[in-house]
Design a protein around this motif. Structure first.
Motif, PDB file in Angstrom:
ATOM      1  N   SER A  31       6.303 -12.676  12.506  1.00  0.00           N
ATOM      2  CA  SER A  31       6.142 -11.794  11.353  1.00  0.00           C
ATOM      3  C   SER A  31       5.187 -10.645  11.641  1.00  0.00           C
ATOM      4  O   SER A  31       4.926  -9.821  10.757  1.00  0.00           O
ATOM      5  CB  SER A  31       5.641 -12.583  10.149  1.00  0.00           C
ATOM      6  OG  SER A  31       4.346 -13.087  10.398  1.00  0.00           O
ATOM      7  N   HIS A  32       4.666 -10.577  12.864  1.00  0.00           N
ATOM      8  CA  HIS A  32       3.685  -9.557  13.213  1.00  0.00           C
ATOM      9  C   HIS A  32       4.285  -8.445  14.060  1.00  0.00           C
ATOM     10  O   HIS A  32       5.125  -8.692  14.927  1.00  0.00           O
ATOM     11  CB  HIS A  32       2.528 -10.173  13.999  1.00  0.00           C
ATOM     12  CG  HIS A  32       1.562 -10.937  13.141  1.00  0.00           C
ATOM     13  ND1 HIS A  32       1.866 -12.143  12.560  1.00  0.00           N
ATOM     14  CD2 HIS A  32       0.289 -10.648  12.768  1.00  0.00           C
ATOM     15  CE1 HIS A  32       0.836 -12.561  11.886  1.00  0.00           C
ATOM     16  NE2 HIS A  32      -0.146 -11.686  11.980  1.00  0.00           N
ATOM     17  N   VAL A  33       3.823  -7.242  13.803  1.00  0.00           N
ATOM     18  CA  VAL A  33       4.053  -6.133  14.724  1.00  0.00           C
ATOM     19  C   VAL A  33       3.180  -6.381  15.953  1.00  0.00           C
ATOM     20  O   VAL A  33       2.012  -6.751  15.824  1.00  0.00           O
ATOM     21  CB  VAL A  33       3.678  -4.787  14.074  1.00  0.00           C
ATOM     22  CG1 VAL A  33       3.751  -3.655  15.095  1.00  0.00           C
ATOM     23  CG2 VAL A  33       4.565  -4.518  12.873  1.00  0.00           C
ATOM     24  N   MET A  34       3.757  -6.205  17.117  1.00  0.00           N
ATOM     25  CA  MET A  34       3.017  -6.433  18.356  1.00  0.00           C
ATOM     26  C   MET A  34       2.849  -5.109  19.099  1.00  0.00           C
ATOM     27  O   MET A  34       3.767  -4.279  19.139  1.00  0.00           O
ATOM     28  CB  MET A  34       3.750  -7.428  19.246  1.00  0.00           C
ATOM     29  CG  MET A  34       3.931  -8.800  18.633  1.00  0.00           C
ATOM     30  SD  MET A  34       2.359  -9.602  18.254  1.00  0.00           S
ATOM     31  CE  MET A  34       1.629  -9.730  19.888  1.00  0.00           C
ATOM     32  N   GLY A  35       1.680  -4.958  19.691  1.00  0.00           N
ATOM     33  CA  GLY A  35       1.419  -3.718  20.397  1.00  0.00           C
ATOM     34  C   GLY A  35       0.699  -3.934  21.709  1.00  0.00           C
ATOM     35  O   GLY A  35       0.123  -4.994  21.950  1.00  0.00           O
ATOM     36  N   TRP A  36       0.771  -2.925  22.535  1.00  0.00           N
ATOM     37  CA  TRP A  36      -0.018  -2.860  23.764  1.00  0.00           C
ATOM     38  C   TRP A  36      -0.892  -1.608  23.685  1.00  0.00           C
ATOM     39  O   TRP A  36      -0.422  -0.524  23.320  1.00  0.00           O
ATOM     40  CB  TRP A  36       0.875  -2.765  25.001  1.00  0.00           C
ATOM     41  CG  TRP A  36       1.582  -4.035  25.342  1.00  0.00           C
ATOM     42  CD1 TRP A  36       2.845  -4.396  24.974  1.00  0.00           C
ATOM     43  CD2 TRP A  36       1.056  -5.115  26.112  1.00  0.00           C
ATOM     44  NE1 TRP A  36       3.146  -5.635  25.475  1.00  0.00           N
ATOM     45  CE2 TRP A  36       2.069  -6.111  26.189  1.00  0.00           C
ATOM     46  CE3 TRP A  36      -0.150  -5.360  26.769  1.00  0.00           C
ATOM     47  CZ2 TRP A  36       1.899  -7.313  26.876  1.00  0.00           C
ATOM     48  CZ3 TRP A  36      -0.324  -6.549  27.452  1.00  0.00           C
ATOM     49  CH2 TRP A  36       0.699  -7.513  27.508  1.00  0.00           C
ATOM     50  N   LEU A  37      -2.149  -1.791  23.992  1.00  0.00           N
ATOM     51  CA  LEU A  37      -3.095  -0.693  24.062  1.00  0.00           C
ATOM     52  C   LEU A  37      -3.825  -0.815  25.386  1.00  0.00           C
ATOM     53  O   LEU A  37      -3.781  -1.861  26.029  1.00  0.00           O
ATOM     54  CB  LEU A  37      -4.072  -0.737  22.885  1.00  0.00           C
ATOM     55  CG  LEU A  37      -3.410  -0.606  21.509  1.00  0.00           C
ATOM     56  CD1 LEU A  37      -3.062  -1.978  20.916  1.00  0.00           C
ATOM     57  CD2 LEU A  37      -4.272   0.189  20.551  1.00  0.00           C
ATOM     58  N   ARG A  38      -4.477   0.252  25.804  1.00  0.00           N
ATOM     59  CA  ARG A  38      -5.174   0.202  27.083  1.00  0.00           C
ATOM     60  C   ARG A  38      -6.479   0.981  27.021  1.00  0.00           C
ATOM     61  O   ARG A  38      -6.644   1.874  26.185  1.00  0.00           O
ATOM     62  CB  ARG A  38      -4.294   0.756  28.203  1.00  0.00           C
ATOM     63  CG  ARG A  38      -3.989   2.243  28.090  1.00  0.00           C
ATOM     64  CD  ARG A  38      -2.966   2.667  29.153  1.00  0.00           C
ATOM     65  NE  ARG A  38      -2.705   4.109  29.116  1.00  0.00           N
ATOM     66  CZ  ARG A  38      -1.772   4.714  29.841  1.00  0.00           C
ATOM     67  NH1 ARG A  38      -1.009   4.001  30.684  1.00  0.00           N
ATOM     68  NH2 ARG A  38      -1.594   6.021  29.748  1.00  0.00           N
ATOM     69  N   GLN A  39      -7.369   0.614  27.913  1.00  0.00           N
ATOM     70  CA  GLN A  39      -8.656   1.304  27.984  1.00  0.00           C
ATOM     71  C   GLN A  39      -9.014   1.523  29.441  1.00  0.00           C
ATOM     72  O   GLN A  39      -9.179   0.554  30.202  1.00  0.00           O
ATOM     73  CB  GLN A  39      -9.756   0.518  27.283  1.00  0.00           C
ATOM     74  CG  GLN A  39     -11.068   1.279  27.188  1.00  0.00           C
ATOM     75  CD  GLN A  39     -12.032   0.635  26.215  1.00  0.00           C
ATOM     76  OE1 GLN A  39     -11.932  -0.538  25.871  1.00  0.00           O
ATOM     77  NE2 GLN A  39     -13.004   1.423  25.746  1.00  0.00           N
ATOM     78  N   ALA A  40      -9.114   2.778  29.818  1.00  0.00           N
ATOM     79  CA  ALA A  40      -9.516   3.146  31.167  1.00  0.00           C
ATOM     80  C   ALA A  40     -11.039   3.256  31.221  1.00  0.00           C
ATOM     81  O   ALA A  40     -11.687   3.475  30.190  1.00  0.00           O
ATOM     82  CB  ALA A  40      -8.867   4.462  31.565  1.00  0.00           C
TER      83      ALA A  40
END
Length: 119
Positions: A31-40
């Motif tokens: 039921s969740h929106v899933m995401g990928w984020l990144r940090q350089a």
């Protein structure tokens, strides 16, 4: 509650490919929106991609559009990020995150997985 564990990071030469996985625990994963984020290093965390709870809608940052693909398998409680044509500027810690569809910010985060593309 949703617990997230990323895997699949590593060192890859420019132009290469990697697939990140994010295993989720919790009965409400689908039921969740899933995401990928990144940090350089030395930079703020940035959005990479996200996918709707049914997997029928995706959204990408301009910097990865056409090179990365996000997908999910709700039966396996897993979300993926397939990355092609990797560039040195893709080097970052990649985080998996989850949010309810009606919420604008991510509520649950994984611990991150390092992706390194040497220049």
């Amino acid at each position: 509650q949703v617990q997230l564990v990323e895997s699949g990071g590593g060192l890859v030469q420019a132009g290469g490919s990697l697939r990140l996985s994010c295993a989720a625990s919790g009965r409400t994963f689908s039921s969740h929106v899933m995401g990928w984020l990144r940090q350089a290093p030395g930079k703020e965390r940035e959005f990479v991609a996200e996918i709707s709870w049914r997997g029928d809608r995706t959204n990408y940052s301009d910097s990865v559009k056409g090179r990365f693909t996000i997908s999910r398998d709700n039966a396996k409680n897993t979300v993926y990020l397939q990355m092609h044509s990797l560039k040195p500027e893709d080097t970052a810690v990649y985080y998996c995150a989850a949010r309810r569809a009606m919420m604008s910010s991510y509520a649950y985060w994984g611990q991150g997985t390092q992706v390194t593309v040497p220049s």
